[in-house]
Scaffold this motif. Structure first.
Motif, PDB file in Angstrom:
ATOM      1  N   LYS A 144     -86.059 -44.941  -0.438  1.00  0.00           N
ATOM      2  CA  LYS A 144     -85.607 -45.409   0.875  1.00  0.00           C
ATOM      3  C   LYS A 144     -84.442 -44.584   1.420  1.00  0.00           C
ATOM      4  O   LYS A 144     -84.424 -44.228   2.601  1.00  0.00           O
ATOM      5  CB  LYS A 144     -85.224 -46.888   0.806  1.00  0.00           C
ATOM      6  N   LYS A 145     -83.482 -44.263   0.594  1.00  0.00           N
ATOM      7  CA  LYS A 145     -82.317 -43.498   1.056  1.00  0.00           C
ATOM      8  C   LYS A 145     -82.730 -42.107   1.530  1.00  0.00           C
ATOM      9  O   LYS A 145     -82.288 -41.631   2.582  1.00  0.00           O
ATOM     10  CB  LYS A 145     -81.270 -43.377  -0.058  1.00  0.00           C
ATOM     11  N   ILE A 154     -84.560 -42.427   4.912  1.00  0.00           N
ATOM     12  CA  ILE A 154     -83.671 -42.706   6.042  1.00  0.00           C
ATOM     13  C   ILE A 154     -82.846 -41.468   6.396  1.00  0.00           C
ATOM     14  O   ILE A 154     -82.600 -41.185   7.581  1.00  0.00           O
ATOM     15  CB  ILE A 154     -82.776 -43.913   5.726  1.00  0.00           C
ATOM     16  N   LEU A 158     -81.701 -54.091  12.772  1.00  0.00           N
ATOM     17  CA  LEU A 158     -81.659 -53.141  11.657  1.00  0.00           C
ATOM     18  C   LEU A 158     -80.350 -53.250  10.879  1.00  0.00           C
ATOM     19  O   LEU A 158     -80.345 -53.082   9.650  1.00  0.00           O
ATOM     20  CB  LEU A 158     -81.843 -51.714  12.185  1.00  0.00           C
ATOM     21  N   ASN A 159     -79.272 -53.532  11.584  1.00  0.00           N
ATOM     22  CA  ASN A 159     -77.982 -53.707  10.913  1.00  0.00           C
ATOM     23  C   ASN A 159     -78.043 -54.884   9.936  1.00  0.00           C
ATOM     24  O   ASN A 159     -77.600 -54.779   8.780  1.00  0.00           O
ATOM     25  CB  ASN A 159     -76.884 -53.935  11.956  1.00  0.00           C
ATOM     26  N   TYR A 203     -80.798 -56.102   8.674  1.00  0.00           N
ATOM     27  CA  TYR A 203     -81.784 -55.746   7.641  1.00  0.00           C
ATOM     28  C   TYR A 203     -81.132 -54.936   6.521  1.00  0.00           C
ATOM     29  O   TYR A 203     -81.344 -55.202   5.339  1.00  0.00           O
ATOM     30  CB  TYR A 203     -82.938 -54.953   8.262  1.00  0.00           C
ATOM     31  N   PHE A 204     -80.328 -53.933   6.885  1.00  0.00           N
ATOM     32  CA  PHE A 204     -79.718 -53.069   5.873  1.00  0.00           C
ATOM     33  C   PHE A 204     -78.615 -53.787   5.099  1.00  0.00           C
ATOM     34  O   PHE A 204     -78.349 -53.435   3.953  1.00  0.00           O
ATOM     35  CB  PHE A 204     -79.191 -51.784   6.516  1.00  0.00           C
ATOM     36  N   LYS A 205     -77.987 -54.755   5.720  1.00  0.00           N
ATOM     37  CA  LYS A 205     -76.997 -55.554   4.978  1.00  0.00           C
ATOM     38  C   LYS A 205     -77.676 -56.388   3.908  1.00  0.00           C
ATOM     39  O   LYS A 205     -77.132 -56.577   2.813  1.00  0.00           O
ATOM     40  CB  LYS A 205     -76.224 -56.460   5.941  1.00  0.00           C
ATOM     41  N   ASN A 214     -80.693 -55.623   2.631  1.00  0.00           N
ATOM     42  CA  ASN A 214     -81.461 -54.738   1.731  1.00  0.00           C
ATOM     43  C   ASN A 214     -80.717 -53.415   1.594  1.00  0.00           C
ATOM     44  O   ASN A 214     -81.126 -52.402   2.168  1.00  0.00           O
ATOM     45  CB  ASN A 214     -82.865 -54.498   2.288  1.00  0.00           C
ATOM     46  N   LYS A 215     -79.643 -53.436   0.888  1.00  0.00           N
ATOM     47  CA  LYS A 215     -78.807 -52.245   0.755  1.00  0.00           C
ATOM     48  C   LYS A 215     -79.557 -51.160  -0.005  1.00  0.00           C
ATOM     49  O   LYS A 215     -80.185 -51.420  -1.033  1.00  0.00           O
ATOM     50  CB  LYS A 215     -77.505 -52.561   0.039  1.00  0.00           C
ATOM     51  N   THR A 216     -79.480 -49.908   0.557  1.00  0.00           N
ATOM     52  CA  THR A 216     -80.108 -48.768  -0.113  1.00  0.00           C
ATOM     53  C   THR A 216     -79.168 -48.220  -1.174  1.00  0.00           C
ATOM     54  O   THR A 216     -77.955 -48.300  -1.070  1.00  0.00           O
ATOM     55  CB  THR A 216     -80.409 -47.646   0.896  1.00  0.00           C
TER      56      THR A 216
END
Length: 282
Positions: free
Chosen positions: A147-148, A151, A272-273, A275-277, A279-281
């Motif tokens: 994922k990282k 992105i 998305l903010n 979501y990423f909080k 599901n941290k990459t």
């Protein structure tokens, strides 16, 4: 299918041949204003001929076989995809509603001015759609495997895209009057339409951002949020277009399109903010 197997050379060739056929037919047969009715026919011929060959090429090379789907398969497919299908119908309405609204409320002369601006902006939109489709499979693959890394690749691609769009808009901004003369705008209307075109050049920048965020949503399999935001944004856009056009004419309508894009960008960014909080990459 060709996009899925990364055969972008074949896709590019088919698209180029399609456009060449279309342009050749237009230059040969469209000689007077009344011949304009044949433009859509020529566009269709340009699409059908090369892509029919594309279908036959895939059938022969990859041994495709046509299999009749069962009623249950069709039913399940429609149940799974009908919301997305409806959202695309609304999206098509969003793309065509400005010219219909202007023609109805402002007359054909005003609609003609907007149509010229829309065609110029359409070049940017087409470029963004092509790059969206080109990089989308790789971004999906990278995000699925790492994922990282995916992105990071998405950031690089879209930063380059947005930078390129800014350069193109600067070019059009500087040469707006010669470009409009190419579209046969009357000299006494050049200043007005040039001002509107330069103002509308904010749109490609906003669209490039919304497309990049949309690409990331799809890559992360967040299609449901895209569907939820598309339909209300289209309805909001139409109401604003009607209101702003009645009060501020063409500049108001263009402003309403910008406000809609900004609203979509904010909605995507907030989602998305969150979501990423959650599901941290790594």
């Amino acid at each position: 299918f060709l996009q899925g197997i990364d055969n972008f050379v074949k896709i590019s060739v088919l698209n180029i041949v399609s456009k060449i056929i279309y342009l050749v037919l237009v230059f040969i047969f469209v000689q007077a204003p009344e011949d304009y009715i044949y433009v859509n026919l020529f566009w269709g011929i340009g699409m059908i001929l090369p892509f029919s060959y594309g279908v036959m090429y895939c059938i022969k090379k990859y041994n495709f076989r046509f299999i009749l789907a069962s009623k249950n398969q069709i039913s399940n497919y429609l149940k799974d995809g009908y919301k997305f299908c409806i959202s695309q119908v609304f999206l098509s309405f969003k793309n065509y509603s400005p010219i219909i609204l202007i023609s109805f409320l402002g007359g054909f002369n005003t609609a003609g001015f907007y149509r010229v601006i829309e065609q110029i902006i359409g070049v940017f939109r087409t470029y963004l759609q092509v790059t969206f489709r080109f990089f989308y499979p790789k971004i999906c693959f990278l995000i699925y495997t790492n994922k990282k890394q995916g992105i990071d690749f998405w950031k690089k691609v879209n930063l380059a895209n947005i930078s390129f769009i800014l350069l193109l808009t600067l070019f059009v901004f500087v040469l707006s009057e010669p470009i409009l003369q190419f579209f046969k705008i009357q000299l006494n209307d050049i200043d007005e339409v040039s001002y509107l075109l330069r103002f509308a050049l904010i749109l490609p920048f906003l669209i490039s951002i919304s497309y990049s965020l949309e690409q990331l949503l799809f890559s992360l399999e967040r299609k449901d949020f895209y569907i939820k935001i598309t339909i209300p944004s289209v309805l909001l856009n139409f109401l604003m277009m009607y209101t702003f056009f009645c009060v501020f004419n063409l500049k108001g309508l263009i402003s309403s399109l910008m406000i809609t894009e900004i609203t979509i960008i904010l909605a995507y960014s907030i989602y998305l903010n969150f979501y990423f909080k959650e599901n941290k990459t790594d």
